[in-house]
Design a protein around this motif. Structure first.
Motif, PDB file in Angstrom:
ATOM      1  N   ARG A  64      37.375 -70.572 -47.347  1.00 33.84           N
ATOM      2  CA  ARG A  64      36.665 -70.038 -46.184  1.00 33.84           C
ATOM      3  C   ARG A  64      37.637 -69.301 -45.262  1.00 33.84           C
ATOM      4  O   ARG A  64      38.787 -69.719 -45.095  1.00 33.84           O
ATOM      5  CB  ARG A  64      36.032 -71.168 -45.372  1.00 33.84           C
ATOM      6  CG  ARG A  64      34.768 -71.717 -45.959  1.00 33.84           C
ATOM      7  CD  ARG A  64      33.579 -70.775 -45.805  1.00 33.84           C
ATOM      8  NE  ARG A  64      33.066 -70.809 -44.458  1.00 33.84           N
ATOM      9  CZ  ARG A  64      32.272 -71.764 -43.987  1.00 33.84           C
ATOM     10  NH1 ARG A  64      31.900 -72.757 -44.760  1.00 33.84           N
ATOM     11  NH2 ARG A  64      31.836 -71.712 -42.746  1.00 33.84           N
ATOM     12  N   ASP A 109      32.228 -64.882 -40.894  1.00 35.35           N
ATOM     13  CA  ASP A 109      32.489 -66.067 -41.708  1.00 35.35           C
ATOM     14  C   ASP A 109      32.517 -65.624 -43.162  1.00 35.35           C
ATOM     15  O   ASP A 109      31.558 -65.022 -43.629  1.00 35.35           O
ATOM     16  CB  ASP A 109      31.308 -67.029 -41.486  1.00 35.35           C
ATOM     17  CG  ASP A 109      31.724 -68.461 -41.488  1.00 35.35           C
ATOM     18  OD1 ASP A 109      32.596 -68.799 -42.288  1.00 35.35           O
ATOM     19  OD2 ASP A 109      31.153 -69.232 -40.698  1.00 35.35           O
ATOM     20  N   GLN A 125      43.753 -68.166 -37.065  1.00 32.29           N
ATOM     21  CA  GLN A 125      44.942 -68.459 -37.869  1.00 32.29           C
ATOM     22  C   GLN A 125      44.944 -69.867 -38.448  1.00 32.29           C
ATOM     23  O   GLN A 125      45.196 -70.058 -39.636  1.00 32.29           O
ATOM     24  CB  GLN A 125      46.216 -68.291 -37.018  1.00 32.29           C
ATOM     25  CG  GLN A 125      46.406 -66.904 -36.449  1.00 32.29           C
ATOM     26  CD  GLN A 125      47.097 -65.950 -37.426  1.00 32.29           C
ATOM     27  OE1 GLN A 125      47.182 -66.234 -38.606  1.00 32.29           O
ATOM     28  NE2 GLN A 125      47.562 -64.819 -36.925  1.00 32.29           N
ATOM     29  N   SER A 126      44.693 -70.848 -37.581  1.00 29.87           N
ATOM     30  CA  SER A 126      44.825 -72.228 -38.060  1.00 29.87           C
ATOM     31  C   SER A 126      43.721 -72.567 -39.068  1.00 29.87           C
ATOM     32  O   SER A 126      43.978 -73.182 -40.100  1.00 29.87           O
ATOM     33  CB  SER A 126      44.804 -73.211 -36.890  1.00 29.87           C
ATOM     34  OG  SER A 126      43.627 -73.058 -36.149  1.00 29.87           O
ATOM     35  N   PHE A 127      42.503 -72.136 -38.778  1.00 29.35           N
ATOM     36  CA  PHE A 127      41.397 -72.414 -39.701  1.00 29.35           C
ATOM     37  C   PHE A 127      41.660 -71.767 -41.055  1.00 29.35           C
ATOM     38  O   PHE A 127      41.496 -72.386 -42.112  1.00 29.35           O
ATOM     39  CB  PHE A 127      40.081 -71.900 -39.104  1.00 29.35           C
ATOM     40  CG  PHE A 127      38.876 -72.174 -39.970  1.00 29.35           C
ATOM     41  CD1 PHE A 127      38.144 -73.337 -39.803  1.00 29.35           C
ATOM     42  CD2 PHE A 127      38.493 -71.276 -40.960  1.00 29.35           C
ATOM     43  CE1 PHE A 127      37.045 -73.605 -40.609  1.00 29.35           C
ATOM     44  CE2 PHE A 127      37.403 -71.538 -41.771  1.00 29.35           C
ATOM     45  CZ  PHE A 127      36.670 -72.697 -41.586  1.00 29.35           C
ATOM     46  N   ASN A 128      42.083 -70.492 -41.016  1.00 24.54           N
ATOM     47  CA  ASN A 128      42.298 -69.765 -42.273  1.00 24.54           C
ATOM     48  C   ASN A 128      43.458 -70.344 -43.071  1.00 24.54           C
ATOM     49  O   ASN A 128      43.448 -70.335 -44.296  1.00 24.54           O
ATOM     50  CB  ASN A 128      42.547 -68.284 -41.989  1.00 24.54           C
ATOM     51  CG  ASN A 128      41.296 -67.606 -41.456  1.00 24.54           C
ATOM     52  OD1 ASN A 128      40.242 -68.229 -41.363  1.00 24.54           O
ATOM     53  ND2 ASN A 128      41.407 -66.358 -41.076  1.00 24.54           N
ATOM     54  N   LEU A 161      44.385 -73.520 -43.193  1.00 24.57           N
ATOM     55  CA  LEU A 161      44.024 -74.794 -43.818  1.00 24.57           C
ATOM     56  C   LEU A 161      42.862 -74.671 -44.803  1.00 24.57           C
ATOM     57  O   LEU A 161      42.749 -75.458 -45.724  1.00 24.57           O
ATOM     58  CB  LEU A 161      43.678 -75.827 -42.745  1.00 24.57           C
ATOM     59  CG  LEU A 161      44.840 -76.226 -41.833  1.00 24.57           C
ATOM     60  CD1 LEU A 161      44.360 -77.121 -40.704  1.00 24.57           C
ATOM     61  CD2 LEU A 161      45.941 -76.931 -42.600  1.00 24.57           C
ATOM     62  N   ASN A 162      41.994 -73.679 -44.579  1.00 24.17           N
ATOM     63  CA  ASN A 162      40.790 -73.595 -45.415  1.00 24.17           C
ATOM     64  C   ASN A 162      40.681 -72.292 -46.189  1.00 24.17           C
ATOM     65  O   ASN A 162      39.672 -72.038 -46.830  1.00 24.17           O
ATOM     66  CB  ASN A 162      39.538 -73.742 -44.526  1.00 24.17           C
ATOM     67  CG  ASN A 162      39.559 -75.021 -43.716  1.00 24.17           C
ATOM     68  OD1 ASN A 162      39.381 -76.096 -44.254  1.00 24.17           O
ATOM     69  ND2 ASN A 162      39.811 -74.921 -42.425  1.00 24.17           N
ATOM     70  N   GLU A 210      29.982 -79.931 -41.581  1.00 17.76           N
ATOM     71  CA  GLU A 210      30.210 -80.402 -40.212  1.00 17.76           C
ATOM     72  C   GLU A 210      30.458 -79.218 -39.292  1.00 17.76           C
ATOM     73  O   GLU A 210      30.988 -78.198 -39.719  1.00 17.76           O
ATOM     74  CB  GLU A 210      31.424 -81.333 -40.180  1.00 17.76           C
ATOM     75  CG  GLU A 210      31.209 -82.597 -40.974  1.00 17.76           C
ATOM     76  CD  GLU A 210      32.494 -83.418 -41.108  1.00 17.76           C
ATOM     77  OE1 GLU A 210      33.226 -83.529 -40.112  1.00 17.76           O
ATOM     78  OE2 GLU A 210      32.756 -83.903 -42.212  1.00 17.76           O
ATOM     79  N   GLU A 211      30.087 -79.427 -38.032  1.00 14.74           N
ATOM     80  CA  GLU A 211      30.406 -78.408 -37.037  1.00 14.74           C
ATOM     81  C   GLU A 211      31.925 -78.373 -36.886  1.00 14.74           C
ATOM     82  O   GLU A 211      32.580 -79.407 -36.965  1.00 14.74           O
ATOM     83  CB  GLU A 211      29.775 -78.762 -35.684  1.00 14.74           C
ATOM     84  CG  GLU A 211      28.249 -78.817 -35.701  1.00 14.74           C
ATOM     85  CD  GLU A 211      27.610 -77.443 -35.716  1.00 14.74           C
ATOM     86  OE1 GLU A 211      28.313 -76.461 -35.433  1.00 14.74           O
ATOM     87  OE2 GLU A 211      26.403 -77.361 -36.035  1.00 14.74           O
ATOM     88  N   VAL A 212      32.451 -77.213 -36.662  1.00 12.49           N
ATOM     89  CA  VAL A 212      33.896 -77.085 -36.482  1.00 12.49           C
ATOM     90  C   VAL A 212      34.164 -76.520 -35.098  1.00 12.49           C
ATOM     91  O   VAL A 212      33.540 -75.546 -34.703  1.00 12.49           O
ATOM     92  CB  VAL A 212      34.495 -76.132 -37.541  1.00 12.49           C
ATOM     93  CG1 VAL A 212      35.983 -75.948 -37.311  1.00 12.49           C
ATOM     94  CG2 VAL A 212      34.238 -76.668 -38.921  1.00 12.49           C
ATOM     95  N   GLN A 213      35.076 -77.189 -34.391  1.00 11.18           N
ATOM     96  CA  GLN A 213      35.462 -76.648 -33.079  1.00 11.18           C
ATOM     97  C   GLN A 213      36.414 -75.497 -33.326  1.00 11.18           C
ATOM     98  O   GLN A 213      37.520 -75.679 -33.819  1.00 11.18           O
ATOM     99  CB  GLN A 213      36.151 -77.713 -32.250  1.00 11.18           C
ATOM    100  CG  GLN A 213      36.330 -77.277 -30.791  1.00 11.18           C
ATOM    101  CD  GLN A 213      37.507 -77.950 -30.139  1.00 11.18           C
ATOM    102  OE1 GLN A 213      37.723 -79.135 -30.328  1.00 11.18           O
ATOM    103  NE2 GLN A 213      38.288 -77.190 -29.384  1.00 11.18           N
ATOM    104  N   ARG A 214      35.949 -74.295 -33.035  1.00  6.94           N
ATOM    105  CA  ARG A 214      36.675 -73.123 -33.496  1.00  6.94           C
ATOM    106  C   ARG A 214      37.531 -72.456 -32.434  1.00  6.94           C
ATOM    107  O   ARG A 214      38.013 -71.352 -32.600  1.00  6.94           O
ATOM    108  CB  ARG A 214      35.691 -72.122 -34.094  1.00  6.94           C
ATOM    109  CG  ARG A 214      35.154 -72.668 -35.392  1.00  6.94           C
ATOM    110  CD  ARG A 214      33.927 -71.987 -35.887  1.00  6.94           C
ATOM    111  NE  ARG A 214      33.487 -72.648 -37.126  1.00  6.94           N
ATOM    112  CZ  ARG A 214      32.635 -72.130 -37.957  1.00  6.94           C
ATOM    113  NH1 ARG A 214      32.113 -70.968 -37.740  1.00  6.94           N
ATOM    114  NH2 ARG A 214      32.282 -72.794 -39.035  1.00  6.94           N
ATOM    115  N   GLY A 215      37.727 -73.138 -31.335  1.00  4.42           N
ATOM    116  CA  GLY A 215      38.651 -72.627 -30.329  1.00  4.42           C
ATOM    117  C   GLY A 215      38.076 -71.475 -29.533  1.00  4.42           C
ATOM    118  O   GLY A 215      37.013 -70.988 -29.768  1.00  4.42           O
TER     119      GLY A 215
END
Lengths: 251, 546
Positions: free
Chosen positions: A87, A100, A77-80, A82-83, A246-251
């Protein structure tokens, strides 16, 4: 890890579900290479396929989320949020596989244009030219990328169209506009040649890779370049010509 | 085998939306010399601390804030900034209440302030230049016009936020370069223009373009007289150390925000690089302070400091209702417009003022953009309903987050524009509440190396120490002292300078209402989530995913 036919079927299903919603979704990355290149199964080039990488030529990302939810994929949810304009990330229910999705563009170390027209050239994956470019634009190539590139180049020649070949005029037109892309691709062409030597391939296979990469290199070099390209060429490597994901910490 | 090497890249990475330069521009615009700066400088006409000295000294002190925030970002580069740090270090309740008041609720009050700047730097001068004196007068003085400008502004901001981070950065970058070009032209006019030419130009052109309260006499002379009557004394330099410090609770309205992008750093490339963060925020602070100094010196050379201060005094003395005598200069003394009286060319005037307005249009989104990330982060933590962390599927506008900012913003605009319940006295409250939020983050930064030892030791800032103490803690203590000084001056206001202290009932009611609403939301969310088996306490023990 699921068997390849099972994975292939899953990918096909996702692409079909998207199509039912009127969206053009296509596979890229290592799995797409595997589907196109039998050589990816060669003992020297075989690798694991951990994730699905897709590209979507559509802004209606909510429809895609609804479609893949039917297959048990849950969104990050949070990644989607914001990005999500470029992405999306989804995970399967068991959390074993990550999906992805690049939305409307492919921008990593360099940008590769994504259009619905070109995506329509292949039923499941992106066209071979885009597949090659998305691999060759990587500045920090890893072992899996090199294996994929070797397999792709071993199994496909460069030509004037997209039918089981790399569309050389298309690749050339992109590189003639974008000095950075040209630079990274020429560096990587050399890198793949170097590493192909190290793999346990037959002499003829190594020669094929070398010859095809020479065709690519020579064509890119000979193509007429834009003024912008020439101006950037004068600056050269003194200014960084790529982005580094960058690597993303994806939880 | 050649010397080619391969990397250990684990997964498909992400190219974040903003570069360090984008973050620099955002910070540069957040401490906006032309909008926030000129607006608040004009209100400081009655203070005795030199403005140039105050800008430089406060800028140096605020560098410690940059260290604090650059450090916090490097340790935890997450969307939501202050909210995430405070809730994970100080606790969820404190984090939520301080962050939503400072990054969300108080932005309602900033809405009429932003639109006041827009009308004075865009509508009024451009209409005057176009020969529409009546319209210019309407926008300069009529509250209806002010409110219309607020609505137009909110529409613009909604659109540029909906464009997404990368397009926002493009708009911001264009505005940055065009705005700088405009300022360079203003500087050149001031550098090569003479005071006599300015004075002649002002007297000839100001009445014709904007009307005049000078009753046919010299606008210049009448402005000096009105300013003196208003008690305008602000010097450019000098003043006692105490006077300089007493000017700081005012000037921080302009320069306390180099960290305004802190909530967005989850979307900036290389945000875990302390030096890059320092470069982005600190560079913006230094560059803006240098530009301010140059501007002050050039104003002094051609317009003269005396005239500038008196014009400001005459304007605000009337606007604040201390006199019934309208100012001879019939518009807010915008230095760029004053400078343009050096030329008779309306085209040059128009182009330069339009270019200067880019300082507003490149900056306007800062009012809500940073806040959306705090609202999202609180929604991810389930303190706010999940619906507020959604975007329109096609336009990607954060509809509910925008509604939660825009609707109350318009209500507060009505209160402010028509000065209901003395709302126009609350200008500095906009800064005070955010300073309290910064206080929370500063305390978080000071104790971070001790309470989150493992995380701190693993971060890139662990190597920076002063006398063996963590740099972030040392900088935090200095900045904390500065914040406490500001809060004392604003709230206790022993010299009666700022008007928002304990004696201002509206101010106190507004502030308590904001903190009260935040507390109620948090307590309700806590019990609601608990009733559904979700413990917010457990949630706050985890660092949110990117």
């Amino acid at each position: 890890m699921a068997a390849l036919p099972e994975v292939q079927s899953a990918v096909q299903h996702i692409v079909e579900l998207a199509a039912e919603q009127g969206m053009v979704l296509r596979l890229l990355g290592g799995l797409a290479v595997r589907l196109h290149s039998p050589s990816a199964n060669h003992r020297s080039l075989a690798r694991q396929y951990a994730d699905f990488d897709f590209v979507l030529a559509d802004r209606r990302t909510d429809r895609l989320a609804a479609a893949v939810a039917k297959l048990g994929y849950v969104p990050n949810q949070s990644f989607n949020l914001l990005n999500g304009d470029r992405r999306l990330l989804f995970y399967d229910e068991r959390g074993e596989r990550q999906m992805d999705v690049f939305v409307n563009e492919f921008h990593m170390c360099h940008s590769i244009p994504i259009t619905a027209d070109r995506l329509a050239l292949e039923p499941v994956t992106v066209p071979l030219a885009e597949l090659l470019l998305t691999k060759m634009q990587i500045v920090q190539l890893n072992e899996k990328d090199v294996r994929d590139l070797c397999a792709l180049v071993l199994d496909h020649s460069f030509g004037d169209g997209d039918d089981d070949m790399f569309n050389l005029p298309y690749i050339t037109s992109l590189c003639a506009r974008d000095w950075g892309l040209w630079k990274t691709i020429t560096i990587n062409a050399q890198k793949v040649r170097d590493f192909a030597d190290a793999y346990d391939l037959e002499g003829g296979q190594k020669l094929t890779i070398t010859e095809r990469l020479d065709v690519l290199r020579n064509t890119l070099d000979a193509a007429p370049k834009s003024l912008k390209w020439k101006a950037r060429d004068r600056i050269g490597e003194r200014v960084q010509w790529y982005d580094l994901p960058e690597e993303v910490q994806r939880g | 085998m050649s010397s080619s090497t391969l990397f250990l890249r684990k997964a498909t990475g992400l190219v974040r939306s903003w570069s360090v330069f984008d973050a620099f521009v955002y910070a540069f615009f957040s401490i906006n010399l032309i909008t926030l700066g000129l607006y608040i400088f004009s209100q400081m006409y009655y203070l005795e601390g030199g403005l140039l000295t105050t800008a430089v000294v406060s800028g140096i002190i605020i560098l410690t804030q940059v260290v604090v925030y650059a450090g916090l970002i490097a340790v935890m580069p997450r969307a939501g900034g202050d909210y995430v740090w405070q809730s994970r270090i100080l606790g969820g309740g404190i984090g939520f209440v301080l962050a939503v008041t400072g990054w969300w609720f108080i932005l309602w009050l900033w809405t009429p302030l932003y639109s006041d700047m827009l009308r004075h730097e865009f509508f009024v001068p451009l209409l005057g230049i176009l020969g529409m004196q009546g319209a210019a007068d309407y926008f300069a003085w009529n509250p209806n016009a002010w409110f219309i400008v607020s609505v137009i502004m909110i529409g613009y901001i909604t659109v540029i936020i909906a464009l997404g981070m990368r397009s926002y950065a493009r708009v911001q970058k264009v505005c940055f370069w065009v705005g700088l070009a405009g300022l360079a032209i203003v500087f050149l006019f001031l550098l090569f223009g003479s005071h006599d030419a300015f004075r002649a130009g002002l007297d000839a052109r100001a009445p014709e373009m904007f009307g005049s309260g000078a009753a046919g006499g010299s606008v210049y002379e009448a402005t000096l007289a009105a300013g003196e009557e208003a008690g305008a004394v602000l010097p450019m330099t000098g003043g006692s150390l105490a006077a300089v410090f007493l000017a700081m609770p005012y000037i921080v309205f302009f320069n306390l925000w180099p960290n305004w992008g802190a909530t967005l750093y989850g979307e900036v490339k290389g945000a875990d690089d302390f030096k890059r963060n320092m470069l982005g925020m600190g560079g913006a602070l230094v560059a803006t302070t240098v530009l301010a100094v140059v501007f002050f010196l050039l104003i002094n050379k051609t317009i003269t400091w005396d005239f500038y201060t008196n014009a400001n005094g005459a304007y605000w003395n009337y606007r604040w209702g201390f006199t019934d005598q309208a100012p001879p200069l019939n518009f807010w003394p915008y230095p760029a417009m004053l400078t343009m009286f050096l030329t008779s060319s309306r085209i040059v005037q128009f182009v330069v003022i339009l270019a200067m307005s880019m300082w507003f249009f490149g900056w306007a989104g800062t009012i809500f953009l940073s806040s959306t990330r705090v609202i999202f982060a609180a929604a991810f933590d389930r303190v706010l309903p999940e619906a507020v962390a959604t975007v329109h599927p096609r336009t990607r506008t954060p509809i509910w987050a925008m509604v939660l900012m825009v609707v109350p913003g318009l209500i507060v605009s009505i209160l402010y524009v028509w000065d209901i319940a003395n709302f126009q006295s609350l200008t500095l409250m906009s800064t005070l509440v955010i300073a309290i939020t910064y206080l929370g983050s500063t305390i978080s930064a000071i104790i971070l190396p001790y309470t989150k030892k493992e995380m701190y030791e693993a971060s890139p800032i662990a190597k920076y120490k002063i006398l063996g103490l963590p740099l972030i803690s040392v900088a935090g203590v200095i900045f904390l002292a500065f914040l406490l000084f500001l809060l004392y001056q604003w709230l206790i206001d022993p010299n009666g300078l700022y008007g928002i202290g304990l004696t201002n009932t509206s101010s106190m009611v507004f502030m308590l209402a904001m903190y009260g609403i935040a507390l109620v939301i948090y307590v309700f969310a806590r019990y609601y989530r608990r009733s559904r088996g979700v413990s917010l306490d457990m949630l706050y023990k985890e660092i949110p995913a990117e």
